[in-house]
Design a protein around this motif. Structure first.
Motif, mmCIF file in Angstrom:
data_model
loop_
_atom_site.group_PDB
_atom_site.id
_atom_site.type_symbol
_atom_site.label_atom_id
_atom_site.label_comp_id
_atom_site.label_asym_id
_atom_site.label_seq_id
_atom_site.Cartn_x
_atom_site.Cartn_y
_atom_site.Cartn_z
ATOM 1 N N ALA A 56 47.283 21.763 89.053
ATOM 2 C CA ALA A 56 48.314 21.237 88.155
ATOM 3 C C ALA A 56 49.158 20.195 88.883
ATOM 4 O O ALA A 56 49.439 20.324 90.080
ATOM 5 C CB ALA A 56 49.198 22.371 87.637
ATOM 6 N N HIS A 57 49.550 19.147 88.143
ATOM 7 C CA HIS A 57 50.344 18.066 88.737
ATOM 8 C C HIS A 57 51.819 18.201 88.341
ATOM 9 O O HIS A 57 52.144 18.474 87.188
ATOM 10 C CB HIS A 57 49.828 16.698 88.270
ATOM 11 N N VAL A 58 52.705 17.978 89.310
ATOM 12 C CA VAL A 58 54.151 17.933 89.078
ATOM 13 C C VAL A 58 54.649 16.585 89.570
ATOM 14 O O VAL A 58 54.326 16.166 90.688
ATOM 15 C CB VAL A 58 54.880 19.074 89.819
ATOM 16 N N LEU A 59 55.408 15.896 88.738
ATOM 17 C CA LEU A 59 55.930 14.577 89.105
ATOM 18 C C LEU A 59 57.369 14.699 89.586
ATOM 19 O O LEU A 59 58.222 15.257 88.893
ATOM 20 C CB LEU A 59 55.864 13.627 87.902
ATOM 21 N N LEU A 60 57.637 14.189 90.766
ATOM 22 C CA LEU A 60 58.972 14.200 91.358
ATOM 23 C C LEU A 60 59.517 12.779 91.363
ATOM 24 O O LEU A 60 58.914 11.874 91.946
ATOM 25 C CB LEU A 60 58.892 14.751 92.780
ATOM 26 N N LEU A 61 60.635 12.568 90.690
ATOM 27 C CA LEU A 61 61.265 11.247 90.632
ATOM 28 C C LEU A 61 62.615 11.300 91.340
ATOM 29 O O LEU A 61 63.522 12.019 90.902
ATOM 30 C CB LEU A 61 61.474 10.817 89.174
ATOM 31 N N ARG A 62 62.744 10.561 92.421
ATOM 32 C CA ARG A 62 64.023 10.482 93.139
ATOM 33 C C ARG A 62 64.749 9.221 92.668
ATOM 34 O O ARG A 62 64.211 8.119 92.766
ATOM 35 C CB ARG A 62 63.806 10.444 94.644
ATOM 36 N N VAL A 63 65.975 9.405 92.178
ATOM 37 C CA VAL A 63 66.745 8.295 91.598
ATOM 38 C C VAL A 63 67.856 7.894 92.556
ATOM 39 O O VAL A 63 68.671 8.734 92.960
ATOM 40 C CB VAL A 63 67.343 8.702 90.236
ATOM 41 N N ASP A 64 67.894 6.630 92.924
ATOM 42 C CA ASP A 64 68.950 6.120 93.801
ATOM 43 C C ASP A 64 70.184 5.759 92.980
ATOM 44 O O ASP A 64 70.073 5.341 91.823
ATOM 45 C CB ASP A 64 68.476 4.869 94.538
ATOM 46 N N PRO A 65 71.385 5.882 93.555
ATOM 47 C CA PRO A 65 72.582 5.406 92.861
ATOM 48 C C PRO A 65 72.514 3.894 92.680
ATOM 49 O O PRO A 65 72.035 3.182 93.573
ATOM 50 C CB PRO A 65 73.733 5.816 93.781
ATOM 51 N N GLY A 66 72.933 3.392 91.555
ATOM 52 C CA GLY A 66 72.825 1.970 91.272
ATOM 53 C C GLY A 66 73.998 1.156 91.787
ATOM 54 O O GLY A 66 75.102 1.665 91.946
ATOM 55 N N GLU A 67 73.752 -0.106 92.039
ATOM 56 C CA GLU A 67 74.815 -1.018 92.437
ATOM 57 C C GLU A 67 75.603 -1.495 91.217
ATOM 58 O O GLU A 67 76.764 -1.874 91.326
ATOM 59 C CB GLU A 67 74.229 -2.227 93.170
ATOM 60 N N ARG A 68 74.942 -1.504 90.051
ATOM 61 C CA ARG A 68 75.583 -1.942 88.812
ATOM 62 C C ARG A 68 75.422 -0.860 87.764
ATOM 63 O O ARG A 68 74.704 0.122 87.963
ATOM 64 C CB ARG A 68 74.937 -3.248 88.338
ATOM 65 N N VAL A 69 76.075 -1.042 86.632
ATOM 66 C CA VAL A 69 75.956 -0.082 85.532
ATOM 67 C C VAL A 69 74.632 -0.334 84.814
ATOM 68 O O VAL A 69 74.306 -1.461 84.447
ATOM 69 C CB VAL A 69 77.138 -0.228 84.552
ATOM 70 N N HIS A 70 73.853 0.735 84.619
ATOM 71 C CA HIS A 70 72.548 0.630 83.967
ATOM 72 C C HIS A 70 72.659 1.029 82.493
ATOM 73 O O HIS A 70 73.488 1.870 82.126
ATOM 74 C CB HIS A 70 71.530 1.531 84.663
ATOM 75 N N GLU A 71 71.816 0.444 81.659
ATOM 76 C CA GLU A 71 71.769 0.788 80.241
ATOM 77 C C GLU A 71 70.308 0.793 79.789
ATOM 78 O O GLU A 71 69.411 0.326 80.492
ATOM 79 C CB GLU A 71 72.562 -0.228 79.413
#
Length: 420
Positions: A56-71
């Motif tokens: 079975a596959h598990v996807l790990l996504l590491r999210v970095d803090p952004g320099e600007r506001v994302h939408e």
């Protein structure tokens, strides 16, 4: 997007209710491309596929803090607050954009390498976290890019003199003779009472704490030992927490200002460049959720024992001031800074304090130090008086509206006194 607009985070896809249900191989690539397809500016993520023993596959996504506001591509904006992702309204988003702007944050790179850091500080931290090499230690904390370039956080934390690149990354401490600063010829700043603490962030905090402790007045009062001793007018833990918060969570992208600690005859003020995050009401500081403007700096300082990363800092300041019976701290926010004011004054009105005998005030101090409801016998033991004497003082305090008795009957063994 909510993580990127806060302090980063980690998303695991393929686990439900603690059990691995996996992600189909056909979905893995689609999920990797979500940030690219649906966010703007694109949220930076690092994807990793983990495979269990049964395939079975598990996807790990590491999210970095952004320099600007994302939408989203449709214009919606979200922020991670606690354990939920909140959709921001116009005013809330505007506050977040004001806070973030387009300026660098602690993950931005500087044109320097590991050789530009203070070797002794790097070695001490490497030993503290048990890393095999300086490079692996820096990478483990997000302080070094894959190309071997340092981040702003690395230079501020371990640079021999970070002020060469960031002139305003320091703490300035001033002491005044009067309750007002004054101007020009009327300036009330004391002679030789303007100190700038420079060096790395840990060095700044250590030096500033020593200077503040030297500058702060003290008084004779009943201590925890039951004897009268010299104690500072403000609890050390309260002003130290305020100092650490100011240094760790200031906006280092605001190049025109520095952390400033000003000591007056009646109060201490700590000003930190940068505003609270978008969803914060400064008039209700105890409701502020944990928010790290500089997550890399906060993480390293947590490893060093300087901070705890538990979101308890403001609560602790209030608890320390209240335990001493002092006026509650006050937070104010200007266009570009947050200021914490700690007053030297007692929370009790002068006429109330003067109307109470010394023994009753001693009992009140006991209840403040304990910080929880306790029985009459416990009060007597802690204050070093007989039970009848403690009862008499407790009654005076209750008549003054300062404490309250809670119990089912006069002989209730669980009855206790608590502060109102």
């Amino acid at each position: 997007m909510a993580f990127a607009n806060a302090e980063g985070g980690c998303i695991v896809v393929g686990i439900h209710s603690g059990a691995v249900d996996g992600v189909g191989e056909g979905r893995l690539n689609d999920l990797r491309e979500v940030a690219q397809d649906f966010t703007q500016p694109v949220v930076r993520t690092r994807a990793e596929v983990l495979t269990t023993s049964d395939g079975a596959h598990v996807l790990l996504l590491r999210v970095d803090p952004g320099e600007r506001v994302h939408e989203t591509t449709s214009g919606d904006c979200y922020l991670r607050v606690g354990d939920e992702s909140r959709k921001l309204g116009f005013a809330q988003r505007q506050e977040l954009e004001y806070d973030r702007g387009g300026a660098p944050f602690d993950g931005t790179t500087v044109d320097l390498g590991v050789e530009d850091l203070d070797a002794s500080q790097v070695s001490a931290y490497q030993l503290a976290i048990g890393s095999s090499s300086p490079e692996s230690m820096l990478r483990a904390r997000g302080l070094l890019t894959r190309q071997g370039r340092l981040t702003v956080a690395a230079y501020l934390l371990f640079g021999e003199r970070p002020q060469d690149a960031f002139p305003n990354a320091h703490v300035r401490i001033l002491r005044y003779r009067d309750v007002e600063r004054g101007t020009g010829a009327g300036l009330t700043l004391e002679d030789a009472a303007d100190v700038r603490c420079e060096g790395s962030i840990p060095q700044q905090i250590t030096e500033a704490a020593n200077v503040i402790e030297w500058f702060l007045p003290d008084r004779r009062a009943l201590g925890a030992s039951g004897r009268f001793e010299r104690i500072p007018v403000i609890p050390r833990d309260a002003w130290l927490e305020g100092l650490v918060n100011a240094v760790l969570h200031r906006s280092y992208s605001m190049a025109g200002d520095h952390v400033r600690v000003e000591i007056f005859p009646d109060r201490l003020e700590i000003a930190s460049p940068g505003r609270f995050p978008g969803l914060v009401d400064p008039s209700r500081p105890l409701d502020i959720s944990r928010y790290a403007r500089n997550p890399r700096i906060a993480r390293v300082c947590s490893d060093l024992g300087i901070a705890q990363e538990l979101g308890e800092g403001i609560r602790r300041i209030f608890d320390e001031m209240r335990a001493r019976g002092l006026t509650d701290p006050v937070y104010t926010q200007t266009a570009g800074a947050v200021q914490l004011t700690l007053f030297f004054s007692d929370a009790l009105p002068r006429e109330v304090r003067e109307s109470l005998p010394a023994g009753a005030l001693k009992v009140l101090d006991v209840l403040r130090r304990v910080g929880r409801p306790i029985g009459t016998g416990q009060v007597a033991d802690a204050a070093g008086v007989t039970r009848p004497t403690a009862s008499r003082h407790l009654q005076r305090l209750q008549d003054a509206g300062l404490i309250k008795w809670e119990g089912q009957s006069p002989k209730d063994p669980r009855a206790a006194w608590r502060l109102t």
